[in-house]
Motif scaffolding. Structure first.
Motif, PDB file in Angstrom:
ATOM      1  N   PHE A 102     -38.004 -50.790 -84.137  1.00  0.00           N
ATOM      2  CA  PHE A 102     -39.029 -51.642 -83.557  1.00  0.00           C
ATOM      3  C   PHE A 102     -40.287 -51.751 -84.422  1.00  0.00           C
ATOM      4  CE2 PHE A 102     -36.141 -50.005 -80.421  1.00  0.00           C
ATOM      5  CZ  PHE A 102     -35.564 -51.204 -80.048  1.00  0.00           C
ATOM      6  N   GLN A 103     -40.211 -51.203 -85.625  1.00  0.00           N
ATOM      7  CA  GLN A 103     -41.222 -51.494 -86.637  1.00  0.00           C
ATOM      8  C   GLN A 103     -40.909 -52.844 -87.284  1.00  0.00           C
ATOM      9  OE1 GLN A 103     -41.712 -48.289 -89.484  1.00  0.00           O
ATOM     10  NE2 GLN A 103     -41.203 -46.793 -87.908  1.00  0.00           N
ATOM     11  N   PHE A 104     -39.661 -53.301 -87.136  1.00  0.00           N
ATOM     12  CA  PHE A 104     -39.205 -54.514 -87.800  1.00  0.00           C
ATOM     13  C   PHE A 104     -38.798 -55.624 -86.828  1.00  0.00           C
ATOM     14  CE2 PHE A 104     -38.290 -50.786 -90.385  1.00  0.00           C
ATOM     15  CZ  PHE A 104     -39.011 -51.096 -91.539  1.00  0.00           C
ATOM     16  N   ILE A 105     -38.390 -55.234 -85.623  1.00  0.00           N
ATOM     17  CA  ILE A 105     -37.972 -56.197 -84.605  1.00  0.00           C
ATOM     18  C   ILE A 105     -38.822 -55.954 -83.358  1.00  0.00           C
ATOM     19  CG2 ILE A 105     -36.069 -56.960 -83.123  1.00  0.00           C
ATOM     20  CD1 ILE A 105     -34.156 -55.883 -85.256  1.00  0.00           C
ATOM     21  N   PRO A 106     -39.427 -56.993 -82.806  1.00  0.00           N
ATOM     22  CA  PRO A 106     -40.248 -56.796 -81.597  1.00  0.00           C
ATOM     23  C   PRO A 106     -39.412 -56.285 -80.422  1.00  0.00           C
ATOM     24  CG  PRO A 106     -40.590 -58.988 -82.527  1.00  0.00           C
ATOM     25  CD  PRO A 106     -39.433 -58.379 -83.259  1.00  0.00           C
ATOM     26  N   LYS A 107     -39.911 -55.251 -79.765  1.00  0.00           N
ATOM     27  CA  LYS A 107     -39.160 -54.697 -78.633  1.00  0.00           C
ATOM     28  C   LYS A 107     -39.060 -55.706 -77.494  1.00  0.00           C
ATOM     29  CE  LYS A 107     -42.877 -52.131 -76.375  1.00  0.00           C
ATOM     30  NZ  LYS A 107     -43.341 -50.824 -75.961  1.00  0.00           N
ATOM     31  N   THR A 108     -40.017 -56.620 -77.395  1.00  0.00           N
ATOM     32  CA  THR A 108     -39.944 -57.639 -76.346  1.00  0.00           C
ATOM     33  C   THR A 108     -38.704 -58.514 -76.529  1.00  0.00           C
ATOM     34  OG1 THR A 108     -41.417 -59.057 -77.649  1.00  0.00           O
ATOM     35  CG2 THR A 108     -42.427 -57.749 -75.909  1.00  0.00           C
ATOM     36  N   THR A 109     -38.370 -58.827 -77.765  1.00  0.00           N
ATOM     37  CA  THR A 109     -37.185 -59.632 -78.058  1.00  0.00           C
ATOM     38  C   THR A 109     -35.916 -58.898 -77.645  1.00  0.00           C
ATOM     39  OG1 THR A 109     -38.311 -60.671 -79.929  1.00  0.00           O
ATOM     40  CG2 THR A 109     -35.907 -60.797 -79.900  1.00  0.00           C
ATOM     41  N   VAL A 110     -35.826 -57.630 -78.015  1.00  0.00           N
ATOM     42  CA  VAL A 110     -34.639 -56.837 -77.692  1.00  0.00           C
ATOM     43  C   VAL A 110     -34.542 -56.624 -76.184  1.00  0.00           C
ATOM     44  CG1 VAL A 110     -33.466 -54.632 -78.052  1.00  0.00           C
ATOM     45  CG2 VAL A 110     -34.647 -55.743 -79.961  1.00  0.00           C
ATOM     46  N   ALA A 111     -35.655 -56.303 -75.554  1.00  0.00           N
ATOM     47  CA  ALA A 111     -35.656 -56.098 -74.106  1.00  0.00           C
ATOM     48  C   ALA A 111     -35.173 -57.352 -73.392  1.00  0.00           C
ATOM     49  CB  ALA A 111     -37.056 -55.711 -73.627  1.00  0.00           C
ATOM     50  N   THR A 112     -35.677 -58.496 -73.798  1.00  0.00           N
ATOM     51  CA  THR A 112     -35.271 -59.762 -73.185  1.00  0.00           C
ATOM     52  C   THR A 112     -33.786 -60.014 -73.392  1.00  0.00           C
ATOM     53  OG1 THR A 112     -37.485 -60.673 -73.520  1.00  0.00           O
ATOM     54  CG2 THR A 112     -35.702 -62.249 -73.162  1.00  0.00           C
ATOM     55  N   ASP A 113     -33.302 -59.764 -74.603  1.00  0.00           N
ATOM     56  CA  ASP A 113     -31.886 -59.976 -74.897  1.00  0.00           C
ATOM     57  C   ASP A 113     -30.988 -59.039 -74.088  1.00  0.00           C
ATOM     58  OD1 ASP A 113     -32.577 -61.974 -76.653  1.00  0.00           O
ATOM     59  OD2 ASP A 113     -32.196 -60.786 -78.458  1.00  0.00           O
ATOM     60  N   LEU A 114     -31.505 -57.856 -73.743  1.00  0.00           N
ATOM     61  CA  LEU A 114     -30.750 -56.911 -72.914  1.00  0.00           C
ATOM     62  C   LEU A 114     -30.883 -57.209 -71.421  1.00  0.00           C
ATOM     63  CD1 LEU A 114     -31.380 -53.377 -74.495  1.00  0.00           C
ATOM     64  CD2 LEU A 114     -29.242 -54.644 -74.423  1.00  0.00           C
ATOM     65  N   GLY A 115     -31.802 -58.107 -71.076  1.00  0.00           N
ATOM     66  CA  GLY A 115     -32.034 -58.424 -69.671  1.00  0.00           C
ATOM     67  C   GLY A 115     -32.904 -57.389 -68.980  1.00  0.00           C
ATOM     68  N   LYS A 116     -33.753 -56.705 -69.763  1.00  0.00           N
ATOM     69  CA  LYS A 116     -34.638 -55.675 -69.214  1.00  0.00           C
ATOM     70  C   LYS A 116     -36.080 -56.146 -69.282  1.00  0.00           C
ATOM     71  CE  LYS A 116     -31.754 -51.851 -69.544  1.00  0.00           C
ATOM     72  NZ  LYS A 116     -31.116 -51.809 -68.265  1.00  0.00           N
ATOM     73  N   LYS A 117     -36.883 -55.681 -68.348  1.00  0.00           N
ATOM     74  CA  LYS A 117     -38.319 -55.908 -68.444  1.00  0.00           C
ATOM     75  C   LYS A 117     -38.862 -55.016 -69.554  1.00  0.00           C
ATOM     76  CE  LYS A 117     -38.960 -57.225 -63.672  1.00  0.00           C
ATOM     77  NZ  LYS A 117     -39.679 -57.010 -62.436  1.00  0.00           N
ATOM     78  N   VAL A 118     -39.888 -55.483 -70.231  1.00  0.00           N
ATOM     79  CA  VAL A 118     -40.444 -54.745 -71.366  1.00  0.00           C
ATOM     80  C   VAL A 118     -40.918 -53.359 -70.936  1.00  0.00           C
ATOM     81  CG1 VAL A 118     -42.237 -54.728 -73.150  1.00  0.00           C
ATOM     82  CG2 VAL A 118     -41.061 -56.850 -72.588  1.00  0.00           C
TER      83      VAL A 118
END
Length: 83
Positions: free
Chosen positions: A14-30
């Motif tokens: 998450f230094q390179f990919i925003p956690k908001t993007t990953v959370a959204t893709d997983l269907g999780k709230k940030v």
């Protein structure tokens, strides 16, 4: 980033990919995703393997990152040579 050693543990991603993007893709709230990041052992394998696919990692590479994060969170010395 994994192959060059810039990413050594799960949360390093998450230094390179925003956690908001990953959370959204997983269907999780940030907020929920942030809690899971602090307690890596609460992720399911399915979730971890989905993140691996987002990052072009295979399952074995993701498990290595997860184990490094797990030991980091427990405050134990680097156990990388053990897995």
């Amino acid at each position: 980033m994994f192959k060059t050693g810039k990413v050594k543990s799960f949360n390093d991603i998450f230094q390179f990919i925003p956690k908001t993007t990953v959370a959204t893709d997983l269907g999780k709230k940030v907020d929920r995703f942030s809690v899971l990041m602090k307690r890596i052992d609460r992720f399911t394998l399915e979730e971890l393997f989905m993140v691996a696919s987002f990052c072009s990692l295979n399952e074995k590479q993701m498990i290595k990152l997860v184990m490094n994060e797990y030991f980091r969170q427990k405050g134990e010395p680097d156990k990388e040579e053990d897995h």
